[in-house]
Design a protein around this motif. Structure first.
Motif, short mmCIF file in Angstrom:
data_model
loop_
_atom_site.label_atom_id
_atom_site.label_comp_id
_atom_site.label_asym_id
_atom_site.label_seq_id
_atom_site.Cartn_x
_atom_site.Cartn_y
_atom_site.Cartn_z
N SER A 96 6.86 -10.32 1.37
CA SER A 96 6.25 -8.99 1.28
C SER A 96 5.25 -9.04 0.13
O SER A 96 5.29 -9.96 -0.69
CB SER A 96 7.30 -7.92 0.96
OG SER A 96 7.92 -8.20 -0.28
N THR A 97 4.37 -8.05 0.09
CA THR A 97 3.50 -8.00 -1.10
C THR A 97 4.33 -7.65 -2.32
O THR A 97 4.00 -8.07 -3.42
CB THR A 97 2.33 -7.01 -0.93
OG1 THR A 97 2.81 -5.85 -0.34
CG2 THR A 97 1.24 -7.57 -0.06
N SER A 98 5.42 -6.92 -2.11
CA SER A 98 6.30 -6.62 -3.26
C SER A 98 6.81 -7.92 -3.86
O SER A 98 6.87 -8.07 -5.09
CB SER A 98 7.47 -5.76 -2.83
OG SER A 98 7.01 -4.53 -2.32
N TYR A 122 -0.11 4.04 -5.90
CA TYR A 122 1.09 3.84 -5.09
C TYR A 122 2.36 3.81 -5.97
O TYR A 122 2.38 3.07 -6.96
CB TYR A 122 0.82 2.51 -4.41
CG TYR A 122 1.88 1.85 -3.63
CD1 TYR A 122 2.41 2.48 -2.53
CD2 TYR A 122 2.29 0.57 -3.95
CE1 TYR A 122 3.36 1.83 -1.77
CE2 TYR A 122 3.23 -0.09 -3.19
CZ TYR A 122 3.76 0.55 -2.11
OH TYR A 122 4.69 -0.09 -1.37
N VAL A 168 -5.96 -1.71 -6.53
CA VAL A 168 -5.55 -1.59 -5.13
C VAL A 168 -6.84 -1.29 -4.35
O VAL A 168 -7.54 -0.33 -4.65
CB VAL A 168 -4.48 -0.49 -4.95
CG1 VAL A 168 -3.99 -0.46 -3.52
CG2 VAL A 168 -3.32 -0.72 -5.92
N ASN A 172 -4.30 3.26 -2.46
CA ASN A 172 -3.40 4.20 -1.80
C ASN A 172 -2.98 5.21 -2.85
O ASN A 172 -2.40 4.79 -3.85
CB ASN A 172 -2.19 3.41 -1.26
CG ASN A 172 -1.09 4.29 -0.73
OD1 ASN A 172 -1.22 5.50 -0.69
ND2 ASN A 172 0.03 3.68 -0.33
N ASP A 200 -4.42 -5.80 -4.80
CA ASP A 200 -3.58 -5.48 -3.64
C ASP A 200 -4.52 -5.03 -2.53
O ASP A 200 -5.17 -3.99 -2.62
CB ASP A 200 -2.62 -4.35 -4.07
CG ASP A 200 -1.72 -3.86 -2.96
OD1 ASP A 200 -2.09 -3.96 -1.78
OD2 ASP A 200 -0.63 -3.35 -3.29
N VAL A 202 -3.74 -4.69 0.89
CA VAL A 202 -3.02 -4.49 2.16
C VAL A 202 -3.80 -3.60 3.14
O VAL A 202 -3.61 -3.69 4.34
CB VAL A 202 -1.57 -3.98 1.97
CG1 VAL A 202 -0.72 -4.97 1.23
CG2 VAL A 202 -1.53 -2.62 1.32
N PHE A 203 -4.70 -2.74 2.61
CA PHE A 203 -5.46 -1.85 3.49
C PHE A 203 -6.92 -2.31 3.66
O PHE A 203 -7.74 -1.54 4.17
CB PHE A 203 -5.44 -0.42 2.93
CG PHE A 203 -4.08 0.22 2.95
CD1 PHE A 203 -3.47 0.56 4.14
CD2 PHE A 203 -3.39 0.47 1.77
CE1 PHE A 203 -2.21 1.14 4.18
CE2 PHE A 203 -2.13 1.06 1.78
CZ PHE A 203 -1.54 1.39 2.99
N SER A 231 2.36 -6.33 7.17
CA SER A 231 2.89 -4.96 7.26
C SER A 231 1.81 -3.99 7.67
O SER A 231 2.02 -3.14 8.54
CB SER A 231 3.40 -4.47 5.91
OG SER A 231 4.52 -5.15 5.51
N LYS A 232 0.67 -4.10 7.01
CA LYS A 232 -0.42 -3.18 7.29
C LYS A 232 -1.48 -3.83 8.18
O LYS A 232 -1.90 -3.24 9.16
CB LYS A 232 -1.08 -2.72 5.97
CG LYS A 232 -0.12 -2.14 4.95
CD LYS A 232 0.44 -0.82 5.39
CE LYS A 232 1.20 -0.08 4.30
NZ LYS A 232 2.58 -0.47 4.09
N ALA A 242 3.84 -11.90 4.13
CA ALA A 242 2.72 -11.53 3.28
C ALA A 242 2.21 -12.78 2.59
O ALA A 242 2.74 -13.88 2.82
CB ALA A 242 3.16 -10.48 2.26
#
Ligand SMILES: Cc1ncc(COP(=O)(O)O)c(C=O)c1O
Length: 385
Positions: A96-98, A122, A168, A172, A200, A202-203, A231-232, A242
């Motif tokens: 995951s990105t986490s 976020y 980000v 977000n 980050d 992800v979007f 995920s995204k 990820a």
């Protein structure tokens, strides 16, 4: 009995309590916070997804700290399609990105070291940082013809313990990208100060403009960690796949890569079927992204139509991502407003303070909400004023 870092306030918040009460009544709920793409009515090619998971090569265990080369090559191709050259050896897979954040936090920070994070942004960062004993220091974004980084405040926030700056891209929930002038300014601050940039993305693919926003993965001036995942990008959060890309000046980059490899080797957390399926899942992103962007555009259009018919509320500009920020009269704390909207109108929206907005008067809505719920939910929010 327990470490201080886990002494969180575990009581549910007022909004979560109000949501549980509302659900218990069985009355309709207009949920404008949905962020799980697998429950938003998008059509996935389930056969192709399941076929990708049954690759016979998964019967063999090939431990590879950075992740299987086939998956990393597919990720390099994803960047190449955006015009960004990412060497396969600079890519490391995570679940995951986490998890990618936690690897980077472990790589850069001694206990109590600091990372700068944007506000608003976020809310997950606080927990990730607590778990890794990292202290987060906010740098403000401000809204003036779109969102901007307050670089003066960012520089003021740097202390001898600062190890890096998180961006980000797009953020977000503000939905703004870091433009090239801001990237340049970040490099001017981070490179001489030996601070890392943690981006980050992800979007990244969900842009509402025609512009192809450059990835931080191409950044060579400062040590840079770029993360994203399926995920995204492919709307597959359940697959837990990820990646983390290291770029920057050669000496820093190779040292960082070698150390990250040790961290990854200690966990070897990626499983074989998912790694083998990454090329196919990435292929499938196009059909998903097309549907998602159509939803986002339709919902924004509906929002603008309803906003034009009244004069109390507005929305902020959005360049990309899955969320929109509503500007509403700040007649009470945002959390009270969100609880009241749930109790009296059956609408669930996030109050701005969940994302560290500096003052009241902001609500956040998800643009991937199914269209009918979105339209009715927004109608009920606007009717409140
Ligand atoms: C900005 C941002 N980063 C990371 C994540 C989590 O991504 P992942 O599922 O890969 O951990 C989210 C999820 O909403 C997000 O909004």
């Amino acid at each position: 009995m327990f470490a201080d870092r886990t002494s969180w306030n575990l009581a549910t918040n007022r909004l979560a309590d109000a949501l549980a009460r509302h659900r218990a009544t069985g009355k309709p709920l207009f949920d404008l916070t949905v962020s799980n793409p697998t429950e938003c009515g998008f059509v996935y090619d389930h056969d192709a997804i399941l076929r990708a998971l049954s690759n016979p090569a998964a019967a063999i265990y090939q431990p590879e700290p950075r992740g299987l080369a086939t998956a990393r090559r597919a990720i390099a191709e994803y960047y190449a399609a955006r015009g960004c050259d990412v060497p396969v050896e600079d890519i490391l897979l995570t679940t995951s990105t986490s998890e990618a954040y936690s690897f980077v936090f472990r790589l850069l920070c001694n206990p109590g070291d600091e990372l700068l994070i944007p506000a608003p942004s976020y809310p997950l960062f606080d927990f990730l940082a607590d778990i890794q004993d990292v202290k987060l220091i906010r740098y403000p974004l401000f809204y003036d013809h779109g969102w901007q980084i307050d670089f003066h405040a960012l520089e003021q926030a740097i202390t001898p313990r600062t190890r890096g700056v998180i961006v980000v891209h797009p953020n977000n929930p503000t939905g703004h990208y870091t433009n090239s002038a801001a990237m340049e300014r970040l490099n001017e601050i981070c490179s001489p100060g030996n601070l890392a940039i943690i981006a980050d993305e992800v979007f990244l693919d969900f842009s509402l403009t025609q512009e192809l926003h450059p990835s931080f993965a191409a950044n060579r001036q400062s040590l840079t960690f770029t993360m994203s995942g399926l995920s995204k990008i492919a709307g597959l959060p359940q697959m837990k796949a990820a990646w983390l890309i290291t770029s920057g000046p050669e000496q820093w980059k190779s040292e960082a890569r070698a150390r990250l490899e040790v961290i990854a080797d200690a966990y070897l957390s990626m499983n074989a079927p998912i790694q083998l399926a990454v090329p196919s899942f990435l292929q499938q992103r196009h059909a998903f992204q097309e549907q998602l962007m159509a939803r986002v555009r339709d919902n924004l259009h509906e929002l603008d139509r309803q906003i034009a018919a009244q004069d109390s509320c507005a929305r902020l500009e959005v360049e990309g991502g899955w969320y929109v920020v509503l500007r509403v009269p700040a007649t009470c704390p945002d959390e009270d407003l969100a609880v009241d909207l749930l109790e009296s109108s059956g609408v669930y929206v996030h109050p701005g303070h969940f994302y560290d907005f500096p003052n009241d008067g902001y609500l956040v809505a998800s643009l991937i909400t199914p269209g009918r719920d979105f339209a009715e939910g927004i109608r009920r929010v606007l009717a409140r004023f």
